[in-house]
Design an enzyme around this catalytic site. Structure first.
Site, PDB file in Angstrom:
ATOM      1  N   CYS A 138     -10.017  -1.209  -4.240  1.00  0.00           N
ATOM      2  CA  CYS A 138      -9.378   0.081  -4.515  1.00  0.00           C
ATOM      3  C   CYS A 138     -10.068   0.798  -5.675  1.00  0.00           C
ATOM      4  O   CYS A 138      -9.564   1.792  -6.185  1.00  0.00           O
ATOM      5  CB  CYS A 138      -7.890  -0.102  -4.808  1.00  0.00           C
ATOM      6  SG  CYS A 138      -7.521  -1.157  -6.218  1.00  0.00           S
ATOM      7  N   GLN A 162       0.822  -1.201   0.000  1.00  0.00           N
ATOM      8  CA  GLN A 162       0.000   0.000   0.000  1.00  0.00           C
ATOM      9  C   GLN A 162       0.863   1.261   0.000  1.00  0.00           C
ATOM     10  O   GLN A 162       1.892   1.321   0.671  1.00  0.00           O
ATOM     11  CB  GLN A 162      -0.915   0.004   1.228  1.00  0.00           C
ATOM     12  CG  GLN A 162      -1.909  -1.137   1.269  1.00  0.00           C
ATOM     13  CD  GLN A 162      -3.017  -0.994   0.244  1.00  0.00           C
ATOM     14  OE1 GLN A 162      -3.238   0.083  -0.317  1.00  0.00           O
ATOM     15  NE2 GLN A 162      -3.729  -2.077  -0.005  1.00  0.00           N
ATOM     16  N   ASP A 204      -8.256  -8.944  -2.445  1.00  0.00           N
ATOM     17  CA  ASP A 204      -7.749  -7.565  -2.514  1.00  0.00           C
ATOM     18  C   ASP A 204      -7.239  -7.337  -3.935  1.00  0.00           C
ATOM     19  O   ASP A 204      -6.036  -7.252  -4.182  1.00  0.00           O
ATOM     20  CB  ASP A 204      -6.631  -7.375  -1.486  1.00  0.00           C
ATOM     21  CG  ASP A 204      -6.134  -5.937  -1.412  1.00  0.00           C
ATOM     22  OD1 ASP A 204      -6.747  -5.060  -2.058  1.00  0.00           O
ATOM     23  OD2 ASP A 204      -5.127  -5.687  -0.733  1.00  0.00           O
ATOM     24  N   ASP A 262      -0.521 -15.114  -5.634  1.00  0.00           N
ATOM     25  CA  ASP A 262      -0.318 -13.851  -6.332  1.00  0.00           C
ATOM     26  C   ASP A 262       0.442 -14.168  -7.614  1.00  0.00           C
ATOM     27  O   ASP A 262       1.198 -15.138  -7.668  1.00  0.00           O
ATOM     28  CB  ASP A 262       0.478 -12.862  -5.473  1.00  0.00           C
ATOM     29  CG  ASP A 262       0.321 -11.424  -5.933  1.00  0.00           C
ATOM     30  OD1 ASP A 262      -0.413 -10.667  -5.279  1.00  0.00           O
ATOM     31  OD2 ASP A 262       0.926 -11.064  -6.959  1.00  0.00           O
TER      32      ASP A 262
END
Length: 513
Positions: free
Chosen positions: A434, A309, A407, A359
């Site tokens: 986001c 972040q 996320d 990921d």
């Protein structure tokens, strides 16, 4: 409906703000979008663009000013992005960001959206200097001056950001010094028309330790200690050699000036694309190959290319809200999709039976594994790859998740992952978003299988129209309806094509605030 002409000036009242922070006025039923205008203001505008159902205009004069208008502190404010809202008082920025979520839900209308609990946006006390990382393009002007900054929205004009107030002051100081060193040592700087050299610089600083890591992105090879990297298959021409970046003096001067620098890397990116990074990265200086950062009650390591972040202070708030929404139990088997370096998963690992994360970025998974070892978390498992491929394999091997954290990037959840979730739905889920538009779009699918308990907005980017949100989802006893994913994919492709055709250009991937 009235016909407006390009260049036409007219007076109107601003009724509300749009999802990108622009003011919206209405004239004879036609919407007009005006950047930097605020609700309640009477303004004089000039029409700049006409689409089928709306027009765009630039602000010429404020006739009657809103009591919520403040003077922007950043001198480059109007050049950086039309989605900046530094001209709006901060309490009203927070209210606007909750309203942005409301607008997105109203547009996509997921099941039961009118009854969703939209919690007040959690803001910051100090709204400047919060960005722990910069990723600036570098260019040389005609007079030899080297500047670093970001492209003005929708253009190829680079805005010189030598005093960006939302940037961490130390990262700003370092990028300014790098520009002076490039001038001093006459290093080649990338020009998209003909010249190779340094094209982008990334500087990231840990808010926990103050450690700094830097990546130079070059379009041509570098020379360090007489060695060329990457190695060339054939002897370069004299012209090619002149564009090689000789890093010896730069590296020495930079690390001597700033003792906080622990890692300097170079990324080779010779292709003329809008992607920021190429495929190959080499460490040039490594007092440490990672920086140590902290969130909540633990510390972790970050490689230069790993995601984290941009706002370290608010990351504590965001992840704290994610943990609270998940409400972890000792028998929970958690999947952490888009896990990055593992930060959210680590926050719940000691409270649950297991955490499995994935990921697509190898550097992130390497960091996640190393961080889990360092933290003594033996119940954490991480894999490189896409969630929609890995989750079915985990299910086959006996790891059927009872809880999930997602996320995703600004593009939202991949349709294949949405389909996977609906086939193997965990009992509870937390969506960290986001991008409120893609969140609302994904909820069109998810709300058929999950009840939306609440949406908590978190202000990660003060003075911009962007916000993040944490959504608490609980599995329904029975789905409201069956989603046909082949139709969903066709609809989204058609929507993306129409959007691209309307804009008439491919979207810029270069960073902007």
């Amino acid at each position: 409906m009235i016909n407006l002409k390009i260049g036409q000036k007219l007076q109107l009242e601003i009724e509300r703000m749009g999802i990108n922070g622009e003011g919206i006025g209405v004239i004879s039923g036609r919407l007009v979008f005006i950047p930097y205008a605020l609700p309640g203001e009477e303004v004089l505008v000039e029409i700049t663009e006409n689409a089928r159902n709306f027009s765009r205009a630039k602000l010429v004069k404020i006739i009657e000013k809103s009591p919520n208008r403040v003077k922007p502190q950043d001198r480059a404010y109007h050049e950086m992005s039309q989605s900046h809202i530094m001209h709006l008082s901060y309490p009203m920025q927070l209210e606007f960001k909750r309203d942005v979520m409301r607008q997105a839900l109203e547009k996509y209308k997921p099941a039961g959206w009118r009854n969703y609990e939209l919690r007040a946006t959690l803001g910051m006390e100090n709204t400047l200097g919060y960005r722990n990382k910069l990723q600036f393009q570098v260019r040389r002007l005609n007079d030899g001056t080297v500047i670093a900054g970001l492209y003005q929205e929708g253009t190829h004009h680079l805005v010189n950001l030598d005093n960006c107030l939302v940037q961490d002051p130390k990262t700003q100081e370092i990028i300014n010094h790098i520009c002076r060193l490039i001038e001093k040592f006459d290093l080649p700087v990338y020009d998209e028309r003909k010249i190779g050299g340094i094209r982008t610089v990334m500087v990231r600083r840990s808010q926990k330790t103050g450690e700094v890591q830097i990546i130079f992105v070059t379009s041509t090879p570098i020379i360090l200690d007489g060695q060329v990297w990457p190695e060339l298959r054939e002897e370069p021409s004299k012209r090619q050699k002149n564009s090689f970046v000789k890093f010896d003096k730069m590296l020495s001067a930079l690390t001597e000036e700033f003792e906080e620098i622990v890692t300097v890397a170079v990324n080779f990116h010779p292709r003329k694309t809008s992607e920021i990074y190429g495929e190959r990265t080499q460490i040039l200086f490594n007092e440490k190959e990672t920086i140590t950062e902290g969130v909540l009650d633990y510390e972790f390591e970050l490689s230069p290319r790993a995601f984290y972040q941009l706002n370290s202070e608010q990351a504590n708030v965001l992840y704290g809200e994610a943990v609270k929404a998940l409400n972890p139990k000792k028998d929970d088997r958690v999947i952490d999709a888009y896990c990055g370096v593992g930060t959210i998963g680590f926050a719940v690992a000691k409270k649950v039976k297991s955490v499995h994360g994935m990921d697509i970025t190898p550097e992130s998974i390497f960091d996640a594994r190393e961080n889990a070892k360092r933290l003594g978390l033996k119940n954490c498992h991480y894999e490189i790859g896409k969630a929609e491929r890995i989750i079915p394999n985990w299910n086959k091997s006996g790891h059927r998740a009872t809880a999930m954290i997602v996320d995703p990037p600004r593009t939202g959840l991949d349709d294949a992952l949405l389909e996977t979730i609906t086939k193997f739905p965990p009992e509870k889920m937390v969506y960290v978003s986001c991008n409120v538009s893609t969140l609302a779009k994904d909820l069109v699918v998810l709300a058929n299988f999950y009840k939306v308990e609440y949406i908590q907005s978190v202000d990660m980017f003060p003075h911009t129209a962007r916000t993040e949100a944490v959504v608490k989802l609980t599995k329904r006893d029975e789905p409201l309806k069956i989603v046909k994913f082949e139709h969903l994919e066709e609809e989204r492709k058609a929507e993306a094509f129409a959007k691209g055709k309307k804009r008439g250009r491919r979207p810029q991937k270069y960073g902007k605030y």
